[in-house]
Design a protein around this motif. Sequence first.
Motif, short mmCIF file in Angstrom:
data_model
loop_
_atom_site.label_atom_id
_atom_site.label_comp_id
_atom_site.label_asym_id
_atom_site.label_seq_id
_atom_site.Cartn_x
_atom_site.Cartn_y
_atom_site.Cartn_z
N THR A 47 0.88 -1.17 0.00
CA THR A 47 0.00 0.00 0.00
C THR A 47 0.91 1.22 0.00
OG1 THR A 47 -1.65 -1.18 1.31
CG2 THR A 47 -1.85 1.21 1.21
N MET A 48 0.72 2.09 -1.01
CA MET A 48 1.56 3.28 -1.13
C MET A 48 0.72 4.51 -1.40
SD MET A 48 4.75 1.90 -3.42
CE MET A 48 5.68 3.40 -3.22
N LYS A 49 1.10 5.62 -0.77
CA LYS A 49 0.49 6.91 -1.07
C LYS A 49 1.42 7.62 -2.04
CE LYS A 49 -2.43 8.90 2.52
NZ LYS A 49 -3.33 7.89 2.75
N VAL A 50 0.87 8.01 -3.19
CA VAL A 50 1.69 8.64 -4.23
C VAL A 50 0.99 9.91 -4.69
CG1 VAL A 50 2.70 8.33 -6.52
CG2 VAL A 50 2.58 6.40 -4.96
N GLY A 51 1.78 10.94 -4.96
CA GLY A 51 1.24 12.17 -5.49
C GLY A 51 2.10 12.67 -6.63
N VAL A 52 1.47 13.01 -7.74
CA VAL A 52 2.15 13.59 -8.88
C VAL A 52 1.38 14.84 -9.26
CG1 VAL A 52 2.90 13.27 -11.26
CG2 VAL A 52 2.88 11.32 -9.71
N GLY A 53 1.97 15.99 -9.01
CA GLY A 53 1.27 17.24 -9.26
C GLY A 53 0.02 17.30 -8.39
N ALA A 54 -1.11 17.58 -9.01
CA ALA A 54 -2.36 17.70 -8.27
C ALA A 54 -3.05 16.34 -8.06
CB ALA A 54 -3.32 18.63 -9.02
N VAL A 55 -2.51 15.30 -8.70
CA VAL A 55 -3.13 13.97 -8.61
C VAL A 55 -2.46 13.18 -7.49
CG1 VAL A 55 -3.65 11.85 -9.86
CG2 VAL A 55 -3.57 14.01 -11.10
N LYS A 56 -3.25 12.90 -6.46
CA LYS A 56 -2.73 12.16 -5.31
C LYS A 56 -3.67 11.03 -4.98
CE LYS A 56 -0.58 16.20 -3.07
NZ LYS A 56 -0.18 16.72 -4.34
N GLN A 121 4.02 12.98 -19.63
CA GLN A 121 5.14 12.04 -19.62
C GLN A 121 6.39 12.63 -18.98
OE1 GLN A 121 4.10 9.16 -20.75
NE2 GLN A 121 5.97 8.04 -20.44
N ARG A 122 6.69 13.88 -19.29
CA ARG A 122 7.92 14.48 -18.77
C ARG A 122 7.87 14.59 -17.25
NH1 ARG A 122 10.06 19.75 -21.57
NH2 ARG A 122 8.74 18.72 -23.07
N MET A 123 6.72 15.02 -16.72
CA MET A 123 6.59 15.14 -15.27
C MET A 123 6.65 13.77 -14.60
SD MET A 123 3.76 17.21 -13.15
CE MET A 123 3.94 17.45 -11.40
N LEU A 124 5.99 12.77 -15.20
CA LEU A 124 6.03 11.41 -14.64
C LEU A 124 7.45 10.87 -14.61
CD1 LEU A 124 2.86 9.76 -16.22
CD2 LEU A 124 3.25 10.26 -13.81
N GLY A 125 8.21 11.12 -15.67
CA GLY A 125 9.60 10.67 -15.71
C GLY A 125 10.42 11.31 -14.60
N GLY A 126 10.21 12.59 -14.36
CA GLY A 126 10.93 13.30 -13.29
C GLY A 126 10.56 12.77 -11.92
N VAL A 127 9.26 12.50 -11.72
CA VAL A 127 8.81 11.97 -10.43
C VAL A 127 9.34 10.56 -10.22
CG1 VAL A 127 6.76 11.22 -9.15
CG2 VAL A 127 6.78 13.45 -10.27
N ALA A 128 9.34 9.73 -11.27
CA ALA A 128 9.87 8.37 -11.15
C ALA A 128 11.34 8.42 -10.76
CB ALA A 128 9.68 7.60 -12.46
N LYS A 129 12.12 9.28 -11.41
CA LYS A 129 13.55 9.40 -11.09
C LYS A 129 13.73 9.88 -9.65
CE LYS A 129 18.03 10.77 -12.42
NZ LYS A 129 18.59 10.11 -11.27
#
Length: 149
Positions: A47-56, A121-129
């Motif tokens: 179980t993980m809490k993840v947030g990317v930008g406004a999507v959490k 895609q660019r933001m997701l790549g940055g968050v993944a890194k």
Amino acid sequence: MKIQGSYDLPVPRERVWQALLDPAQLSKAMPGCEKLEAVGEGEYRATMKVGVGAVKGTFEGKVRLSDIQPPTRYTMMVEGSGSPGFVRGEAAMELSEAVGGTRVAYDGDVQIGGLIAGVGQRMLGGVAKMMVDQFFSRMAELLSGERAG
């Protein structure tokens, strides 16, 4: 989305290998991890809490390890879903000797869908890194603390 890179940890390969297979160590090192429990040999529920930008949101999923060749490599498969969407991925992890410790190289592919995919895609790549960097930094702290203790 491709993810790949490597990280050097200042401890012997055998210790890194054990930590990467220990649910207690992994849950402490994984950003946003609320729960990680073994459900079988090389299988975990997470179980993980993840947030990317406004999507959490919270993801429920499973992690499965295969192609395990101690203490050099394994393949990790991840599946998770939650209100922000879904994530599926597979990565090969390879451990090798490095100056002063162990190099962990990873090479994988991740698919993301749903609301979370809409952030770009660019933001997701940055968050993944960033999440991978946080994971390895925290793992290095945990392993260094063990050594000192």
